[in-house]
Structures are given as structure tokens and as C-alpha cells.
Design a protein around this motif. Sequence first.
Motif, PDB file in Angstrom:
ATOM      1  N   GLY A  89      22.654  -8.427   5.406  1.00  0.00           N
ATOM      2  CA  GLY A  89      22.800  -8.287   6.848  1.00  0.00           C
ATOM      3  C   GLY A  89      21.508  -7.951   7.555  1.00  0.00           C
ATOM      4  N   CYS A  90      21.652  -7.252   8.683  1.00  0.00           N
ATOM      5  CA  CYS A  90      20.486  -6.949   9.513  1.00  0.00           C
ATOM      6  C   CYS A  90      19.471  -6.069   8.788  1.00  0.00           C
ATOM      7  CB  CYS A  90      20.930  -6.262  10.802  1.00  0.00           C
ATOM      8  SG  CYS A  90      21.812  -7.353  11.943  1.00  0.00           S
ATOM      9  N   ALA A  91      19.958  -5.133   7.977  1.00  0.00           N
ATOM     10  CA  ALA A  91      19.037  -4.237   7.273  1.00  0.00           C
ATOM     11  C   ALA A  91      18.123  -5.021   6.346  1.00  0.00           C
ATOM     12  CB  ALA A  91      19.830  -3.188   6.491  1.00  0.00           C
ATOM     13  N   GLY A  92      18.669  -5.986   5.614  1.00  0.00           N
ATOM     14  CA  GLY A  92      17.847  -6.798   4.732  1.00  0.00           C
ATOM     15  C   GLY A  92      16.966  -7.769   5.485  1.00  0.00           C
ATOM     16  N   TRP A  93      17.506  -8.307   6.605  1.00  0.00           N
ATOM     17  CA  TRP A  93      16.748  -9.277   7.382  1.00  0.00           C
ATOM     18  C   TRP A  93      15.515  -8.661   8.028  1.00  0.00           C
ATOM     19  CZ3 TRP A  93      16.116  -9.795  12.809  1.00  0.00           C
ATOM     20  CH2 TRP A  93      15.583 -11.007  13.216  1.00  0.00           C
ATOM     21  N   SER A  94      15.618  -7.411   8.487  1.00  0.00           N
ATOM     22  CA  SER A  94      14.507  -6.767   9.189  1.00  0.00           C
ATOM     23  C   SER A  94      13.541  -6.051   8.244  1.00  0.00           C
ATOM     24  CB  SER A  94      15.044  -5.755  10.211  1.00  0.00           C
ATOM     25  OG  SER A  94      15.755  -4.719   9.558  1.00  0.00           O
ATOM     26  N   PHE A  95      13.879  -5.989   6.957  1.00  0.00           N
ATOM     27  CA  PHE A  95      13.012  -5.295   6.005  1.00  0.00           C
ATOM     28  C   PHE A  95      11.782  -6.142   5.705  1.00  0.00           C
ATOM     29  CE2 PHE A  95      11.883  -4.388   1.486  1.00  0.00           C
ATOM     30  CZ  PHE A  95      11.381  -3.114   1.705  1.00  0.00           C
ATOM     31  N   ILE A  96      10.607  -5.549   5.787  1.00  0.00           N
ATOM     32  CA  ILE A  96       9.348  -6.256   5.539  1.00  0.00           C
ATOM     33  C   ILE A  96       9.044  -6.202   4.050  1.00  0.00           C
ATOM     34  CG2 ILE A  96       6.884  -6.353   6.062  1.00  0.00           C
ATOM     35  CD1 ILE A  96       7.535  -5.028   8.726  1.00  0.00           C
ATOM     36  N   ARG A  97       9.320  -7.295   3.364  1.00  0.00           N
ATOM     37  CA  ARG A  97       9.186  -7.312   1.918  1.00  0.00           C
ATOM     38  C   ARG A  97       7.735  -7.209   1.454  1.00  0.00           C
ATOM     39  NH1 ARG A  97      13.872  -9.069   3.318  1.00  0.00           N
ATOM     40  NH2 ARG A  97      15.651  -9.067   1.881  1.00  0.00           N
ATOM     41  N   GLU A  98       6.802  -7.625   2.307  1.00  0.00           N
ATOM     42  CA  GLU A  98       5.382  -7.467   1.971  1.00  0.00           C
ATOM     43  C   GLU A  98       4.957  -6.008   1.880  1.00  0.00           C
ATOM     44  OE1 GLU A  98       6.547  -9.790   3.859  1.00  0.00           O
ATOM     45  OE2 GLU A  98       5.535 -11.688   3.465  1.00  0.00           O
ATOM     46  N   SER A  99       5.853  -5.081   2.244  1.00  0.00           N
ATOM     47  CA  SER A  99       5.547  -3.655   2.105  1.00  0.00           C
ATOM     48  C   SER A  99       5.049  -3.330   0.699  1.00  0.00           C
ATOM     49  CB  SER A  99       6.797  -2.810   2.376  1.00  0.00           C
ATOM     50  OG  SER A  99       7.264  -2.958   3.683  1.00  0.00           O
ATOM     51  N   LEU A 100       5.616  -3.997  -0.294  1.00  0.00           N
ATOM     52  CA  LEU A 100       5.208  -3.751  -1.683  1.00  0.00           C
ATOM     53  C   LEU A 100       3.736  -4.063  -1.881  1.00  0.00           C
ATOM     54  CD1 LEU A 100       6.066  -3.113  -4.638  1.00  0.00           C
ATOM     55  CD2 LEU A 100       6.444  -5.575  -4.915  1.00  0.00           C
ATOM     56  N   ILE A 101       3.268  -5.163  -1.274  1.00  0.00           N
ATOM     57  CA  ILE A 101       1.873  -5.570  -1.439  1.00  0.00           C
ATOM     58  C   ILE A 101       0.961  -4.637  -0.650  1.00  0.00           C
ATOM     59  CG2 ILE A 101       0.274  -7.502  -1.303  1.00  0.00           C
ATOM     60  CD1 ILE A 101       2.706  -7.862  -3.203  1.00  0.00           C
ATOM     61  N   TYR A 102       1.374  -4.279   0.578  1.00  0.00           N
ATOM     62  CA  TYR A 102       0.588  -3.306   1.352  1.00  0.00           C
ATOM     63  C   TYR A 102       0.360  -2.044   0.517  1.00  0.00           C
ATOM     64  CZ  TYR A 102       2.782  -5.888   5.308  1.00  0.00           C
ATOM     65  OH  TYR A 102       3.260  -6.833   6.179  1.00  0.00           O
ATOM     66  N   TRP A 103       1.437  -1.597  -0.089  1.00  0.00           N
ATOM     67  CA  TRP A 103       1.436  -0.329  -0.829  1.00  0.00           C
ATOM     68  C   TRP A 103       0.436  -0.364  -1.984  1.00  0.00           C
ATOM     69  CZ3 TRP A 103       4.158   1.047  -5.647  1.00  0.00           C
ATOM     70  CH2 TRP A 103       4.317   2.420  -5.832  1.00  0.00           C
ATOM     71  N   HIS A 104       0.357  -1.490  -2.682  1.00  0.00           N
ATOM     72  CA  HIS A 104      -0.576  -1.579  -3.820  1.00  0.00           C
ATOM     73  C   HIS A 104      -2.027  -1.646  -3.362  1.00  0.00           C
ATOM     74  CE1 HIS A 104       1.905  -1.807  -7.484  1.00  0.00           C
ATOM     75  NE2 HIS A 104       2.848  -2.214  -6.644  1.00  0.00           N
ATOM     76  N   TYR A 105      -2.295  -2.180  -2.162  1.00  0.00           N
ATOM     77  CA  TYR A 105      -3.662  -2.118  -1.650  1.00  0.00           C
ATOM     78  C   TYR A 105      -4.074  -0.671  -1.401  1.00  0.00           C
ATOM     79  CZ  TYR A 105      -4.409  -7.104  -1.075  1.00  0.00           C
ATOM     80  OH  TYR A 105      -4.602  -8.443  -1.318  1.00  0.00           O
ATOM     81  N   ARG A 106      -3.145   0.142  -1.036  1.00  0.00           N
ATOM     82  CA  ARG A 106      -3.485   1.541  -0.763  1.00  0.00           C
ATOM     83  C   ARG A 106      -3.566   2.377  -2.030  1.00  0.00           C
ATOM     84  NH1 ARG A 106      -0.484   4.059   4.489  1.00  0.00           N
ATOM     85  NH2 ARG A 106      -1.839   5.765   3.893  1.00  0.00           N
ATOM     86  N   TYR A 107      -2.625   2.182  -2.949  1.00  0.00           N
ATOM     87  CA  TYR A 107      -2.476   3.121  -4.066  1.00  0.00           C
ATOM     88  C   TYR A 107      -2.683   2.498  -5.441  1.00  0.00           C
ATOM     89  CZ  TYR A 107      -0.229   5.881  -0.395  1.00  0.00           C
ATOM     90  OH  TYR A 107       0.034   6.547   0.773  1.00  0.00           O
ATOM     91  N   GLY A 108      -2.719   1.178  -5.544  1.00  0.00           N
ATOM     92  CA  GLY A 108      -2.661   0.542  -6.847  1.00  0.00           C
ATOM     93  C   GLY A 108      -4.000   0.193  -7.451  1.00  0.00           C
ATOM     94  N   SER A 109      -3.930  -0.605  -8.514  1.00  0.00           N
ATOM     95  CA  SER A 109      -5.099  -1.079  -9.243  1.00  0.00           C
ATOM     96  C   SER A 109      -4.960  -2.573  -9.448  1.00  0.00           C
ATOM     97  CB  SER A 109      -5.180  -0.391 -10.611  1.00  0.00           C
ATOM     98  OG  SER A 109      -4.066  -0.794 -11.412  1.00  0.00           O
ATOM     99  N   GLU A 110      -5.941  -3.181 -10.068  1.00  0.00           N
ATOM    100  CA  GLU A 110      -5.852  -4.608 -10.369  1.00  0.00           C
ATOM    101  C   GLU A 110      -4.604  -4.893 -11.205  1.00  0.00           C
ATOM    102  OE1 GLU A 110      -8.286  -8.187 -12.667  1.00  0.00           O
ATOM    103  OE2 GLU A 110      -9.091  -6.145 -12.649  1.00  0.00           O
ATOM    104  N   HIS A 111      -4.334  -4.022 -12.186  1.00  0.00           N
ATOM    105  CA  HIS A 111      -3.178  -4.217 -13.062  1.00  0.00           C
ATOM    106  C   HIS A 111      -1.872  -4.096 -12.292  1.00  0.00           C
ATOM    107  CE1 HIS A 111       0.034  -2.456 -15.647  1.00  0.00           C
ATOM    108  NE2 HIS A 111      -0.301  -3.468 -16.435  1.00  0.00           N
ATOM    109  N   SER A 112      -1.718  -3.039 -11.521  1.00  0.00           N
ATOM    110  CA  SER A 112      -0.451  -2.837 -10.800  1.00  0.00           C
ATOM    111  C   SER A 112      -0.237  -3.925  -9.756  1.00  0.00           C
ATOM    112  CB  SER A 112      -0.425  -1.449 -10.145  1.00  0.00           C
ATOM    113  OG  SER A 112      -1.273  -1.388  -9.016  1.00  0.00           O
ATOM    114  N   MET A 113      -1.315  -4.360  -9.088  1.00  0.00           N
ATOM    115  CA  MET A 113      -1.197  -5.426  -8.102  1.00  0.00           C
ATOM    116  C   MET A 113      -0.770  -6.731  -8.760  1.00  0.00           C
ATOM    117  SD  MET A 113      -1.290  -6.556  -5.029  1.00  0.00           S
ATOM    118  CE  MET A 113      -2.288  -5.620  -3.863  1.00  0.00           C
TER     119      MET A 113
END
Length: 547
Positions: free
Chosen positions: A96-120
Motif C-alpha cells: 500500500g501507501c507505506a510501501g509506495w512512499s518508502f525510499i528504497r535507496e535509503s539502504l545505499i545512502y546508509w552505506h555511503y555514510r557508515y559502510g565499507s567497500e565490502h558492505s556496499m
Amino acid sequence: MRRSRISTVAALALVPIPALAQETAATNPTVIQAERIMKNDRYLQIAEQTNAANPERQEVYCVAIGKLWLGGNKDIQDIEKTPVPDSYKEKAQQDGCAGWSFIRESLIYWHYRYGSEHSMAMALDYFEANERHITTRTPNFRKALTEALSAIGHGSLPSGISPDAKIHHLQVLIDEWQDAIHWGSMRLLAAEFFNSQLQMDRAQEDISRSLAGYRVLTLAGADADGDATAEPRGDLIDRLRIERDSFSSIPFMETRMAILKARLSYKPTDISRASDLVDRGYQRTYSAALDLAERNDDFLCKRDPDAGVNDPEFDEIKESCSNDGGNFQWKVRRFWNERAEVDLLMASDPAHFALVKGGTEREGSCYAPVGKGAALTGGQPSRFNAFDRVEAAIRLAAHNDLNADQTLANKAFPPFTIDSDDQIDLSLRAAEARLKLGDGLKTGRISQDANIPAESGSLPANSNREAGEQWSEGMEQLVPASLLILPTEYPSRFRQIAGLYQTLFENAAKLGDETPNSFARETRAADYFRETLEHLGGATTTDASKR
């Protein structure tokens, strides 16, 4: 069963959302402001309550307010072993709306901030497996697209959807091409950020397909006189529903790939090719703009108040500024960033490249292959060198006029990136060049009489001491960069800075009595970086062997 149709009643861009933060505040909105807006469920609640009160309605109205997943402390601590946390999956799998409005790229944003080459790498593989819905890979894509266009003729293309089978086939190819642009850009950005050979290799097929499609469409839309270098006609791009800015940025992907390949390989042939691609985008107005900015407090497109009525540099660029203001400024900064990065690669290999003899112009590179207009010794080399270029590019990147278009933000993933990332990236590249120069001098791979930019203006007799000077200059470059970010907010970027600083410091410290004078400051900074890294924990994203 009642059928539901999801539609929108408001317009905030969802994915990607380069303008979302700009829509939430008048000037320079912060990540906190953007996240506060994205967490606001009030409009969604109103829409859901309205539908609950009217069960006979056939529609579900979703408000386009994108919602980010931010992760928690436990998620950050476990990022290496669990790169895709359950808390993210739960959000991404909502209906529904909750899934439609969720920004799935959040996962990638998060790894740029906290991750490494391996985790990304793990996160991108998961993301592509779950979100990439176009899996077709048409063989010999360039030929297939050329034939599909020829079968129709772009003058016959409708402006909307058509049931015609040939037009449908063409649109399928265009969709495949745009999908390749999206995923190739995503992998390329990760490769650049983490110096990742793996991600560069993974991006190669999509970027090759992107460039093939660009060249076909450029030729198809060229003027009747056969000018294949012309921009495609606007009607062709519009009828194919291609976003113009996205289309014009595709050639830069080729240049970025070439620069990254040169950075990872350090092969003279790769460096020369990257240099040629960068210079292919040069315009005389870029030199005038840089000269004007350097004497005008780094302002672009503004007349120097001390120049009086006659200001030749401003007169040369004012038409570009008035017709293409923001885009022109971005092009100027992008060119000098790329030119500085390639010049650094050339400067770190004085066995194959040297400053151009007698050169005073900024046009193109101030370096050339040895024996082709360059001078290893003697002569009067250009008054500009790679490190001058870096300082000029950093000043441009730091200026407030350009903060809205910073490198990472412009390429893909705001608001989890930062205005200062251009400055940080250039500082890292300059420090890497100093590391290479020092290593070459220490091992004897680079001779003492090579034309190496040095603060002293001349090389001392002791190559160990000159190696220490290069490493010290590299450390000097990194300290201001480290002050542009909070380690706890952007630990991934901070680890890159700190890891490279530690490598430079350890190399210099091994020189013993030949360590550069006044080393106490460098020692204090090394202690700060070491203690902060210990506090952050987790993976170190800098691999000195790659540099």
C-alpha cells in the motif's frame, strides 16, 4: 474482490530525490530538516482515514512524501556482517501507501555514510536483485537500437504511447537503455567512492550500453548535414520521453570511468586516455571563468567589483552565465575537478609525464608525456602544476554559489551526502599523489632530478628527506578535509581520510632522523585519527595498497 488504484495527490519527488531537501526549506536545508519532513505521516494518515470512512470508494490516495530508513545503532554496529538489516527489509516489503512512499535507496545512502567497500558490494547486490525489474540484455544493443529507429523514422514517432508493434519494440529498447544508465551510474559512483575495482567492473556492461545508446540517438537526431557531433534534435528526445539533463550527462560517465580506471591501474596509457577525454570537454570560457573566480573571491558569473568597466574575463563568460547560469557553473567546476585529478595522476608518475615546457596557458593539461613537449629537467615549465590545480578546484567547490550541486549530490544520492564532498575527494586524491611520489623517491623508482612540484622549489640531495617532505605535504592536505565532516555522522568518509593519513605518517616516521622538521604537529594529528578510529570501530575503508 475490490480493486484499488494507487494515485498521487501531491508532488514531492520520490526516487531519487535530489530536490527534496530544497523543497522543504528556502535556503540551504539540512539533512535533519529533510528527515523531519520525510517522517511526517500526517497526510498519509488523513488519506487512510478518508478511505476507511468511505469503504465504497475504489481508489486509495497516496501522498508523495518520501520516507527514509535511517537504521539504528545496532544496525550500524553490525553493518559488515548484516549489510541489509531486517529493519530495512520490513520497511521495503510494506504494501500500500507505506510501501509506495518508502525510499528504497535509503539502504545505499546508509552505506555511503557508515559502510565499507565490502558492505556496499553486498548491499548493491541485494538492491539490484530486488529492485531491478528490467532484466533484458539485448545482444548487439547498438545495432538493435539503430535498426529499430530506422524502421520507424524519428519523424513518425508519436508523442505518447502507441499500439504500433515497431514503436513498442523501440520503447522497450529505450527502457532497457535508461535502466542501464541508472544501474551503471549507481555502480560507478560506488566504485569512485570506495576505489573499488569490483564495482567498476560491475558497472562496465551497463555503462557501455549507455554510451552505445547515446551515440545511436545522437546520430539519429543529428542535423541533415551529417554533423554527428551535434546535439540530438529536441523533438526526438521529447518523443522518446528522455529527460534532457540526464541525456547530456551520459558522455561524462565515459570520462569518469576512464579517470577511475587510471586511478586504480596507474598505467601511463590509462592516464593518457583519461587526460584526452577530459580535454575533449574543454572550452575557452572555462579558463576565463577560473581566472575570474580566483581574483573575485571564487565567485563565478559575477563581475569583479575592482575591475572597473573593462573586465575581459567576465565579458568572455557573461553570455554563458546568462544563458546557462547554474549549468555553466557546474560544468566549470566539473572540468577543473577532473583536470586536477588527472594532473595529479601525471604528477605522481614523473618517469612518464612532466610539466609542459614554457607553458603558461591553462588550456587542457599542464603535463604531457615525456618527450612530447614536456621537460624532465631544465627549461621553464608551466607556472601551474597539479597541486595548484587542486587548490583552485577546492576553492571553487567550497564556494557558496556551488554548494547546491556538489559532486555526489549531483550524481545520485542526496541527502546522505554532503556539500563538502568535492573538497574531500580532491584532498584525498592530492594526498594519494604525494604518497606515490614519496614512495617513488624512497625506493629510487623516481630519480632526484625529476621535475617534481616541491614547496622548496628545488630538490634536496637526499631522496629520503624529499620523500618525507612529500608525505608531510600529503598529511597537510588531509587535516582540513577531516574538519569538513563529523566522524560519527560520516564515519565511512572519515575512515578514508584517517586511514590515508596514518599510512603517510607511518612512512614518514620510519625515516627516523631524516623525518621532516617540526613533526610534532603531525604526531598529534596521527594520535587524533588513531583514537577516533578506535572509537568508531568497524571496517576501515582505506586500503593503502590501492593507492
